[in-house]
Each structure stands twice: as structure tokens, then as C-alpha cells.
Design an enzyme around this catalytic site. Structure first.
Site, PDB file in Angstrom:
ATOM      1  N   ASP A 132      36.251  37.940  32.358  1.00 23.88           N
ATOM      2  CA  ASP A 132      36.438  37.139  31.156  1.00 23.88           C
ATOM      3  C   ASP A 132      35.540  37.721  30.064  1.00 23.88           C
ATOM      4  O   ASP A 132      34.579  38.449  30.357  1.00 23.88           O
ATOM      5  CB  ASP A 132      36.068  35.687  31.454  1.00 23.88           C
ATOM      6  CG  ASP A 132      36.147  34.793  30.237  1.00 23.88           C
ATOM      7  OD1 ASP A 132      37.126  34.907  29.472  1.00 23.88           O
ATOM      8  OD2 ASP A 132      35.216  33.993  30.028  1.00 23.88           O
ATOM      9  N   ASP A 139      34.279  35.843  26.700  1.00 23.65           N
ATOM     10  CA  ASP A 139      33.296  34.928  26.118  1.00 23.65           C
ATOM     11  C   ASP A 139      32.460  34.268  27.204  1.00 23.65           C
ATOM     12  O   ASP A 139      32.988  33.583  28.081  1.00 23.65           O
ATOM     13  CB  ASP A 139      34.005  33.858  25.282  1.00 23.65           C
ATOM     14  CG  ASP A 139      34.839  34.461  24.162  1.00 23.65           C
ATOM     15  OD1 ASP A 139      34.303  35.309  23.437  1.00 23.65           O
ATOM     16  OD2 ASP A 139      36.022  34.099  24.035  1.00 23.65           O
ATOM     17  N   GLY A 182      37.823  28.504  27.828  1.00 22.99           N
ATOM     18  CA  GLY A 182      38.677  29.395  28.599  1.00 22.99           C
ATOM     19  C   GLY A 182      40.165  29.235  28.369  1.00 22.99           C
ATOM     20  O   GLY A 182      40.948  30.065  28.838  1.00 22.99           O
ATOM     21  N   ARG A 217      43.953  28.556  22.448  1.00 23.00           N
ATOM     22  CA  ARG A 217      43.573  27.568  21.435  1.00 23.00           C
ATOM     23  C   ARG A 217      44.462  26.339  21.427  1.00 23.00           C
ATOM     24  O   ARG A 217      43.972  25.207  21.439  1.00 23.00           O
ATOM     25  CB  ARG A 217      43.590  28.218  20.042  1.00 23.00           C
ATOM     26  CG  ARG A 217      42.412  29.098  19.755  1.00 23.00           C
ATOM     27  CD  ARG A 217      42.243  29.338  18.259  1.00 23.00           C
ATOM     28  NE  ARG A 217      43.427  29.929  17.646  1.00 23.00           N
ATOM     29  CZ  ARG A 217      43.635  31.226  17.543  1.00 23.00           C
ATOM     30  NH1 ARG A 217      42.789  32.085  18.048  1.00 23.00           N
ATOM     31  NH2 ARG A 217      44.713  31.683  16.926  1.00 23.00           N
ATOM     32  N   SER A 266      41.359  34.901  24.139  1.00 22.67           N
ATOM     33  CA  SER A 266      41.113  35.165  22.723  1.00 22.67           C
ATOM     34  C   SER A 266      42.074  36.200  22.149  1.00 22.67           C
ATOM     35  O   SER A 266      42.301  37.254  22.742  1.00 22.67           O
ATOM     36  CB  SER A 266      39.676  35.664  22.532  1.00 22.67           C
ATOM     37  OG  SER A 266      39.465  36.047  21.191  1.00 22.67           O
ATOM     38  N   ASN A 306      41.214  37.654  19.523  1.00 15.69           N
ATOM     39  CA  ASN A 306      40.274  38.541  18.842  1.00 15.69           C
ATOM     40  C   ASN A 306      39.550  39.464  19.820  1.00 15.69           C
ATOM     41  O   ASN A 306      38.572  40.115  19.457  1.00 15.69           O
ATOM     42  CB  ASN A 306      39.230  37.713  18.084  1.00 15.69           C
ATOM     43  CG  ASN A 306      39.861  36.695  17.155  1.00 15.69           C
ATOM     44  OD1 ASN A 306      40.702  37.043  16.331  1.00 15.69           O
ATOM     45  ND2 ASN A 306      39.490  35.440  17.294  1.00 15.69           N
ATOM     46  N   ASP A 319      33.021  32.290  33.432  1.00 16.32           N
ATOM     47  CA  ASP A 319      32.023  31.244  33.198  1.00 16.32           C
ATOM     48  C   ASP A 319      32.664  29.888  32.957  1.00 16.32           C
ATOM     49  O   ASP A 319      31.968  28.878  32.924  1.00 16.32           O
ATOM     50  CB  ASP A 319      31.143  31.603  31.997  1.00 16.32           C
ATOM     51  CG  ASP A 319      31.884  31.495  30.678  1.00 16.32           C
ATOM     52  OD1 ASP A 319      31.345  30.916  29.727  1.00 16.32           O
ATOM     53  OD2 ASP A 319      33.031  31.986  30.596  1.00 16.32           O
TER      54      ASP A 319
END
Length: 244
Positions: free
Chosen positions: A16, A18, A61, A64, A139, A141, A197
Site C-alpha cells: 500500500d 499511504d 484505504g 474516495r 489513490s 495520485n 496499514d
């Protein structure tokens, strides 16, 4: 267990972004809080968004739009779906998600992005030991963030929000993005390790029947990570070993 702290059957590692590779989870949480608190002020009797409990339970996770739906459902609030092109002030699921992304990108522009040094060292060791690697993130991004920390070269495969949308893959807690990454690497799920996480990421690792699931506890949720399917939990990937 190998020098990497993994079963010797593991041939690939799926990371992952972030909270595992980059220190952006707290930035995401702050952007979500600003977005939802502004929205909730228009709904009498609603308490503010909790940047720890609500973030971990409903949005961490997840893609959006899924995070918006999950959180609003928890408060008994329902909005029109709208479309991914909705402006950030639109009173829709996608509008709220786009507002969060706008705030996130502004925070990243002003504050920058940091990587976890322990993770970068671990990635170097994983590559040196000949294991294949993928970044798996909800994401959109992801590529820009990896480039900003000069880490794109660590990964053979990228399955992020952009790729998931192109392939119509449901996001975490569904295992589809991780399964797609393993497939792109040519590795069976049972021979791949997941590094996450988020509780939703733990659920995805368990649902996908991956060979090993590593929970990375940055916020004091070790017990929850185990409850959601972690085989082991560390505070930093350096704890797994992986000396070069």
C-alpha cells in the site's frame, strides 16, 4: 522465515502507499476531516468527523467515493451519487470526494510528501533478494506521489485508483486490486505478501487468501489489525529485517 521476515514461499510483495511507503495518511485524515466537518455543519445534531476513529473505520484505504458513502451511511445521511466530474462544491457523493482531493493536493503542495525511511530500506532489500514488487493504492495520485519521493523505480507494477477505474476493479476491502497486482506480476496470491496499514487493506489481504499479510501500525491499532487478518504487525518495516 527468510532474512526479509517473510515465509520462504513468498515470491512477491504488494505494498500500500499511504501510511506504508509515505507519511501521507495523516494528511488524508486532515483533508477528510476538513471536508466532512464543513458538510456536517449543515446537518443539525451531527458531531464532527473523528480523524482517528471515523477515518480508520470508514475511509482509510478505500476509494474516495466509497469512503464518502461509508461515512455518510454511518451517520444516516444519503446524497445523490453525481458523477466523477462533479465540481468540489456539488452536494453529491462525488462532489464531496472531489473536495477532499482538492484539499489533499493543496496540503501536499504546501507541506510536501515524506517517505518512511524504514520502508525504503526494506524495499531495497526486497529488490536485492530478487522478489517482485507492486504498489497497490486507491489513490489516483499514486504515480505523482511516488515520483515526488523518487520511489517509482522500486515497483514492477502499479495498480492505483487510475488503473482500478480503467479495469473496473472494486477497491479495498475487496481484494481485486491486490489480486490484479499479483496477476500482473505473474505470481499466485498464495506466494505474495501484502503490506497494509488500513483495516480495509487487512480485509482485502484476508479475502484474497494471500500468503502473508503484514499490518503496519502507525497509529496504535495493533489489535484491530490482527482482528482484520494480519499475520504479523510491525510499527516499521525495518522490524522485519531485510538487511542488505
Amino acid at each position: 522465515m527468510t532474512a526479509l521476515g517473510l515465509p520462504d514461499t513468498i515470491q512477491a510483495c504488494l505494498f500500500d502507499l499511504d501510511g506504508v511507503v509515505t507519511k501521507t495518511a495523516v494528511v488524508h485524515a486532515a483533508a477528510w476531516k476538513e471536508t466532512f466537518d464543513a458538510f456536517l455543519r449543515g446537518h443539525d445534531g451531527q458531531r464532527p468527523f473523528d480523524a482517528v476513529a471515523d477515518y480508520d473505520e470508514y475511509v482509510d484505504g478505500r476509494p474516495r467515493a466509497d469512503g464518502v458513502r461509508a461515512f455518510l451511511d454511518s451517520r444516516g445521511i444519503h446524497l445523490p451519487e453525481g458523477t466523477p466530474e462533479d465540481p468540489p462544491d456539488a452536494p453529491t457523493v462525488h462532489g464531496l470526494g472531489n473536495r477532499k482531493n482538492e484539499l489533499l493536493l493543496e496540503r501536499i503542495r504546501t507541506q510536501g510528501v515524506e517517505a518512511y525511511d524504514g520502508t525504503l530500506r526494506y524495499l531495497e532489500a526486497v529488490r536485492a533478494h530478487g522478489l517482485r514488487t507492486a504498489i497497490v493504492s486507491s489513490s489516483a495520485n499514486c504515480r505523482d506521489v511516488l515520483r515526488s519521493i523518487d520511489a517509482e523505480h522500486f515497483f514492477d507494477v502499479r495498480v492505483d485508483g487510475v488503473v482500478a477505474a480503467e479495469r473496473r476493479l472494486p477497491g479495498k476491502p475487496h481484494p481485486d486490486t491486490f489480486l490484479a497486482a499479483a496477476r500482473d506480476l505473474g505470481v499466485e496470491p498464495a506466494r505474495a505478501a501484502v503490506f497494509e496499514d488500513a483495516l480495509a487493506g487487512m480485509d482485502a489481504g484476508r479475502a484474497g487468501r494471500f500468503g502473508y499479510v503484514v499490518g503496519v501500525d502507525r497509529v496504535g491499532q495493533t489489535d484491530a489489525l490482527y482482528a482484520h487478518g494480519a499475520d504479523t504487525v510491525v510499527k516499521d518495516l525495518a522490524e522485519l529485517g531485510g538487511k542488505l
